[in-house]
Design an enzyme around this catalytic site. Sequence first.
Site, PDB file in Angstrom:
ATOM      1  CG  ASN A 190      -1.732   1.228   1.395  1.00  0.00           C
ATOM      2  OD1 ASN A 190      -1.875   2.013   0.462  1.00  0.00           O
ATOM      3  ND2 ASN A 190      -2.286   1.420   2.585  1.00  0.00           N
ATOM      4  CE  LYS A 230       0.147   3.309   4.726  1.00  0.00           C
ATOM      5  NZ  LYS A 230       0.246   3.423   6.159  1.00  0.00           N
ATOM      6  CG  HIS A 248      -5.739   1.827   5.376  1.00  0.00           C
ATOM      7  ND1 HIS A 248      -5.158   2.774   6.197  1.00  0.00           N
ATOM      8  CD2 HIS A 248      -4.806   0.884   5.171  1.00  0.00           C
ATOM      9  CE1 HIS A 248      -3.920   2.405   6.463  1.00  0.00           C
ATOM     10  NE2 HIS A 248      -3.678   1.259   5.857  1.00  0.00           N
ATOM     11  CD  GLU A 284      -2.553   5.380   6.953  1.00  0.00           C
ATOM     12  OE1 GLU A 284      -2.668   5.412   5.711  1.00  0.00           O
ATOM     13  OE2 GLU A 284      -1.583   4.854   7.533  1.00  0.00           O
ATOM     14  CD  GLU A 321      -3.604  -2.848   7.652  1.00  0.00           C
ATOM     15  OE1 GLU A 321      -2.439  -3.030   7.270  1.00  0.00           O
ATOM     16  OE2 GLU A 321      -4.279  -1.870   7.343  1.00  0.00           O
ATOM     17  N   GLY A 369       2.685   1.626  10.859  1.00  0.00           N
ATOM     18  CA  GLY A 369       3.703   2.664  10.714  1.00  0.00           C
ATOM     19  C   GLY A 369       4.487   2.963  11.982  1.00  0.00           C
ATOM     20  CB  SER A 417       5.270  -2.539  11.963  1.00  0.00           C
ATOM     21  OG  SER A 417       4.866  -1.223  12.302  1.00  0.00           O
TER      22      SER A 417
HETATM   23  C1  PEP Z   1      -0.760  -0.076   6.295  1.00  0.00           C
HETATM   24  O1  PEP Z   1      -0.771   1.123   6.087  1.00  0.00           O
HETATM   25  O2  PEP Z   1      -1.732  -0.777   5.967  1.00  0.00           O
HETATM   26  C2  PEP Z   1       0.398  -0.652   6.955  1.00  0.00           C
HETATM   27  C3  PEP Z   1       0.335  -1.898   7.336  1.00  0.00           C
HETATM   28  O3  PEP Z   1       1.462   0.171   7.112  1.00  0.00           O
HETATM   29  P1  PEP Z   1       2.899  -0.251   7.741  1.00  0.00           P
HETATM   30  O4  PEP Z   1       3.316  -1.520   7.063  1.00  0.00           O
HETATM   31  O5  PEP Z   1       3.787   0.899   7.403  1.00  0.00           O
HETATM   32  O6  PEP Z   1       2.699  -0.441   9.190  1.00  0.00           O
END
Ligand code: PEP
Length: 260
Positions: free
Chosen positions: A10, A12, A98, A100, A170, A176, A216
């Site tokens: 992703n 973003k 998601h 965010e 998630e 992040g 992460s």
């Molecule tokens: C995400 O944005 O879905 C995500 C998993 O980000 P990260 O891998 O940076 O934690």
Amino acid sequence: MSTDFMVVGNWKMNIPEEGVVEWCRSLGVWCEGRPRGLEVGIGAPYGELSFVSGEFGGREEVFVLGQDVSVWRGGSYTGEVSAKMLKLWGCDGVLVGHSERRHVLGEGDEQVYEKLRRVREEGMVSVLCVGETLEERERGEAYGRVSSQLHRAWGHDGGVGSDFLVVAYEPVWSIGTGRVPSEEDVREMIDHVETHLEVLMGEEEAGKVKILYGGSVNGGNAFDLGRVEGIDGFLVGGASLSFEKFLPILESVNSGGVGE
Ligand code: PEP
């Protein structure tokens, strides 16, 4: 849906370090020697979708995803992007709900419900993101939160069908941040998602829905996380922003034992 392990990047609102063209070419080269059993998804910004889908058109192991979609089918909604447009740009699927979008942009479960249906109407797959905040986990509400997100997304109309759904667990506090839940916690939540899907759609249908883990994931932890029972793939943010960092995740999946 295939039984392949799925790794979805992703991007973003970012462009990969080496640029989109180079990133895609590197993936294309890597795919040439790819052992079977792995599917790679790319969640690209809107402006890059046509290029990315053009690069991988015809390659069944690579699929292209929008990062969001409008709740509306079309009309006077300045700035919105419909499922039909995503389809025209070559998308196979869309990330829906998601964290965010939920926590930074204020998207609610009602919008998530509508978006899943818009994506389904165009014959695309939704990667439905669910997960608890740190406060919810600390209060012992993580399972309840995830159940309610699944339940409200499914609704009372028979849902979108297992062929059109992937669920990504998630934890918001892991996205992040470099903080990853213990393998035991991930396994228990994946198990919980599975059980809840069985309640919603029956055991047989639920068994077809892939459940990804996101938060992460990187080249250092992918090998162990990928072996957690029940995990069918990863959703990867930061580590998908350079192919050099994404590659070890793909390679760890290829090195055996994952998704078995
Ligand atoms: C995400 O944005 O879905 C995500 C998993 O980000 P990260 O891998 O940076 O934690």
